[in-house]
Design an enzyme around this catalytic site. Structure first.
Site, PDB file in Angstrom:
ATOM      1  N   HIS A   5       0.837  -1.198   0.000  1.00  0.00           N
ATOM      2  CA  HIS A   5       0.000   0.000   0.000  1.00  0.00           C
ATOM      3  C   HIS A   5       0.868   1.243   0.000  1.00  0.00           C
ATOM      4  CE1 HIS A   5      -3.747  -2.048   1.420  1.00  0.00           C
ATOM      5  NE2 HIS A   5      -2.878  -2.886   1.938  1.00  0.00           N
ATOM      6  N   TYR A  47      -2.054  -1.463   9.089  1.00  0.00           N
ATOM      7  CA  TYR A  47      -0.966  -2.171   8.406  1.00  0.00           C
ATOM      8  C   TYR A  47      -0.067  -2.909   9.403  1.00  0.00           C
ATOM      9  CZ  TYR A  47      -2.208   1.500   5.055  1.00  0.00           C
ATOM     10  OH  TYR A  47      -2.886   2.362   4.237  1.00  0.00           O
ATOM     11  N   HIS A  50      -2.284  -3.146  -3.577  1.00  0.00           N
ATOM     12  CA  HIS A  50      -3.686  -3.011  -3.179  1.00  0.00           C
ATOM     13  C   HIS A  50      -4.598  -2.928  -4.400  1.00  0.00           C
ATOM     14  CE1 HIS A  50      -6.705  -0.613  -0.469  1.00  0.00           C
ATOM     15  NE2 HIS A  50      -7.227  -1.706  -0.957  1.00  0.00           N
ATOM     16  N   LYS A  60      -8.117   2.443  -5.909  1.00  0.00           N
ATOM     17  CA  LYS A  60      -7.621   1.560  -6.961  1.00  0.00           C
ATOM     18  C   LYS A  60      -6.206   1.937  -7.415  1.00  0.00           C
ATOM     19  CE  LYS A  60     -11.899  -0.193  -7.705  1.00  0.00           C
ATOM     20  NZ  LYS A  60     -12.967   0.160  -8.625  1.00  0.00           N
TER      21      LYS A  60
HETATM   22 ZN   LIG Z   1      -3.984   0.545  -0.030  1.00  0.00          ZN
END
Ligand SMILES: [Zn+2]
Length: 162
Positions: free
Chosen positions: A22, A51, A127, A147
């Site tokens: 990410h 995370y 991601h 996205k």
């Molecule tokens: Zn992400």
């Protein structure tokens, strides 16, 4: 704010099938780390940082959730994945941009190698590679910010090293 927050109790993950990269979607000039993200995620109602690892602009790898805990970083895949977040990823206007430092890429590589020894069957992806194809036409709409995360093609980047 912290006083009102219940203590974080990790729930452990049974499987690890994905290592998900990410970005924090912050500007490259913002030197943020796990402390900042923990605050943001708590404000969004998470127990703690979503995370497992955060990589600062200088390449420092910081631990977020315990590695064995279920994270909160990718809808529908938290129960079987580890989330790694790079600080950065948008430009001055907030648009997705691959602006990570060479220190961050080196740290990411090292971390993924370590994780790869512990979870040899896990797939590594970004991601955005897990974005749902809502209308099933095989095209991922660019209008949704999530996205773009992590603002670079993780699989293409990996291929250069394998
Ligand atoms: Zn992400």
């Amino acid at each position: 704010m912290n006083a009102a927050h219940p203590p974080y109790v990790p729930r452990h993950r049974k499987t690890t099938e994905l290592l998900v990269v990410h970005c924090s979607a912050t500007r490259p000039t913002l030197d943020i780390g796990v402390k900042d993200i923990t605050q943001w995620h708590r404000q969004r109602g998470f127990d703690t940082v979503g995370y497992h690892y955060v990589i600062r602009r200088n390449g420092e790898v910081q631990t977020g959730r315990p590695e064995s805990a279920i994270g909160a970083h990718v809808k529908g895949h938290n129960a079987n994945s580890i989330g790694v977040c790079l600080a950065g990823g948008v430009d001055a206007t907030g648009k997705p941009e691959n602006n990570f430092t060479s220190e961050q890429f080196a740290a990411l590589r090292g971390l993924l190698e370590q994780l790869g020894t512990r979870y040899p069957d896990a797939r590594i992806l970004g991601h955005r590679d897990l974005s749902p194809d809502r209308n099933g036409d095989g095209v991922i709409s660019s209008s949704e910010f999530i996205k773009a995360c992590p603002s670079f093609d993780v699989r293409a980047w990996l291929k250069r090293y394998t």
